[in-house]
Design a protein around this motif. Structure first.
Motif: not given
Length: 596
Positions: A367-382
């Motif tokens: 159906q497609v040539d490429v898939v796009l996703t976020p790399t991560t859901p979010t980023i966290y503090t230490l």
């Protein structure tokens, strides 16, 4: 954050050619700069002046015209061997002193690059957070805000690149270690196809899934590094030969995005907004978004740590775990120790499950040539990570853990910045050996999201890449034109239309005898005119069968374009003009068809 020397590869090479810079000047500057950021815990081993002098002396006998990476400083994750520097994998008890470079490091050094040192990582590359490194090194801090995690496991490599301590860096990527840190530090993170780069001289995490990754300031620079690093290594049983042909990415490409209820941002609406913007940016580049069922990918991701592949990590570290377990961090030891409990039956059962999931996941390429996703859901503090160290680490692998299991190529691209000033990224992935195509698309997407590099004020320079690796451009002028009867011979071979243009003003066209279908013959004649033509990009492994189907008196030769380029294209033998009707005055094949 300003730097006094722009570390873009083209900028450094220009400085060396002009005499404004020397490699020794750059290295001295970067050693001083490294001291300024000692609190970020970037380095496990920073090369001494004596060690670096060997590389500098060699460059005195060469020039930027001889070596593509002449004097380019880079960093190496400390699970990849560099001769003359210790390898620890962030475990002091594991320390050894390799006598040879890893094959990928050797390729870069041979091209003129200078390894400045070995970078921090999550111990034994087990983690996606960048904090699982014991004293005396400690957690690596984010390049933009040290209160946040850097991402791992290739934490130091990403932060070194983002802070302007090196021009690029090597990491590894088994489960996302080359993409998560790129997202958190505003960089390009290339996870090449599994087996493309040699892993000989790399401390294994999961040998069957390990690959060397590249952190770069732009897609074009990642491409330069990938080309040099793709050295053939007959001694690496895991390396795979490059295919002859590549399927080119069409201009009107289609890209998949997961269903909305399959997207996880851990409650971060800013992250959701950034991903939505990445979708709109890809659409502005000619892409069409297609929503797909992402469940097979998510199910495959869970196999990586819930399945028997953890046993590979155990095999790589079992002497230490059995004899000196206290030398490993507790979290690292607990994860890896699970690998001692599996059975052969478990391994085969998981392989069967993975094969079924891959068959299901691969249907997306219909159906497609490429898939796009976020790399991560979010980023966290230490601090946030310390509250839930295992769960949040696992969550960071939502969109990364499946990639090598399913044998895909991937590139992480910056998506912009959250309201808190921290960057996030998106990831584009495609089937194996589509690395160049992904980088070409990344070169166009990247500047839509940010204008700067890493944590620096350096302006982003992202020249558009035109991938031609594994393809051959073919000029067509008759029945193979788009929409005409023989065009299927191109589209059926995954060829794409790249350009509609004209020949140089020195060609004539004739209607050849015979048919159907009717065919033109184009010949070079100094009294000719410019004729309209199309350029189609054909996978190289499909070119032979295409040419074999061309009947006499037609063939493939070199045709001159109006702009002076010469490309392979249809030409006609003079003998074919017997009984032919000249149609030059009608302005090309479509003009002839319209006249009928």
């Amino acid at each position: 954050m300003k730097t006094t020397i722009n570390l873009d590869i083209p900028s450094l090479l220009q400085g060396y050619r002009s005499g404004e810079l020397t490699p020794a000047m750059v290295v001295a500057h970067l050693r001083e700069r490294a001291a300024e950021f000692a609190d970020r815990n970037v380095w496990i081993h920073l090369a001494s002046e004596e060690t670096l002098s060997v590389y500098l002396e060699r460059l005195q006998q060469a020039s930027p015209d001889d070596l593509p990476l002449y004097g380019i400083p880079f960093a190496v994750k400390d699970n990849i061997d560099v001769a003359g520097m210790p390898t620890t994998a962030a475990c002091e008890a594991f320390r050894y002193h390799p006598e040879q470079h890893a094959v990928v490091v050797e390729a870069l050094v041979s091209a003129g690059a200078i390894p400045l040192g070995k970078t921090n990582l999550d111990q034994f590359a087990t983690g996606l957070v960048g904090t699982r490194s014991p004293e005396p090194w400690g957690p690596c801090h984010n390049s933009i805000n040290p209160a946040y995690i850097s991402g791992g496991s290739s934490s130091g490599s990403a932060v070194a690149t983002a802070l302007g301590l090196v021009s690029f860096a090597l990491g590894t990527d088994t489960a996302g270690s080359g993409r998560v840190p790129a997202a958190f530090n505003n960089l390009i993170g290339l996870k090449p196809t599994l087996g493309r780069l040699s892993v000989r001289g790399v401390v294994p995490a999961c040998q069957s899934l390990d690959c060397v990754s590249i952190f770069a300031r732009s897609a074009s620079q990642a491409q330069t590094i990938l080309t040099v690093a793709s050295a053939r290594d007959d001694g690496d049983p895991w390396q795979r030969p490059l295919p002859v042909g590549h399927r080119p990415l069409p201009g009107n490409f289609r890209f998949a995005v997961p269903k909305d209820d399959q997207l996880d941002f851990d409650g971060d609406e800013g992250a959701r907004d950034l991903f939505g913007e990445s979708i709109r940016q890809l659409e502005s580049l000619g892409g069409e978004a297609v929503t797909v069922n992402f469940q097979p990918f998510l199910d495959a991701a869970r196999l990586l740590y819930e399945g028997p592949w953890v046993a590979e990590r155990y095999l790589a570290t079992s002497p230490l775990i059995q004899e000196q377990p206290e030398t490993l961090l507790e979290v690292t030891r607990n994860i890896i120790s699970q690998g001692a409990n599996g059975s052969a039956a478990d391994a085969f059962s998981a392989r069967y499950r993975l094969q079924a999931l891959k068959r299901e996941a691969d249907q997306v390429w219909e159906q497609v040539d490429v898939v796009l996703t976020p790399t991560t859901p979010t980023i966290y503090t230490l601090d946030q990570l310390e509250q839930e160290p295992v769960a949040r680490n696992s969550r960071l692998g939502t969109y990364t853990n499946f990639m090598n299991l399913l044998d895909y190529s991937a590139v992480a691209v910056p998506s912009g910045f959250l309201a808190n000033g921290l960057p996030l990224g998106c990831t584009m992935f495609a089937p194996a050996f589509q690395d160049e195509g992904l980088l070409a698309l990344a070169s166009r997407l990247h500047p839509l999201a940010t204008t700067t590099v890493g944590a620096l004020e350096d302006p982003l320079r992202s020249p558009v890449l035109e991938p031609s690796e594994g393809t051959i451009d073919v000029l067509v002028c008759g029945a193979h034109l788009s929409g005409l009867p023989l065009n299927h011979q191109l589209t059926g071979r995954n060829a794409i239309l790249t350009e509609t243009t004209e020949t140089a003003p020195c060609y004539r066209m004739y209607l050849l005898a015979g048919g159907p279908p009717l065919r033109p013959g184009m010949i070079r004649d100094e009294d000719g005119i410019s004729l309209p033509v199309e350029i189609w990009r054909v996978p190289a492994d499909q070119f032979g069968s295409f040419v074999a189907g061309i009947p006499a008196p037609l063939g493939i030769g070199k045709v001159e374009l109006a702009d002076g380029r010469w490309v392979p294209g249809f030409i006609c033998e003079p003998i074919g003009l017997a009984g032919a009707e000249e149609i030059t005055h009608l302005g090309g094949w479509r003009g002839f068809l319209a006249s009928r």
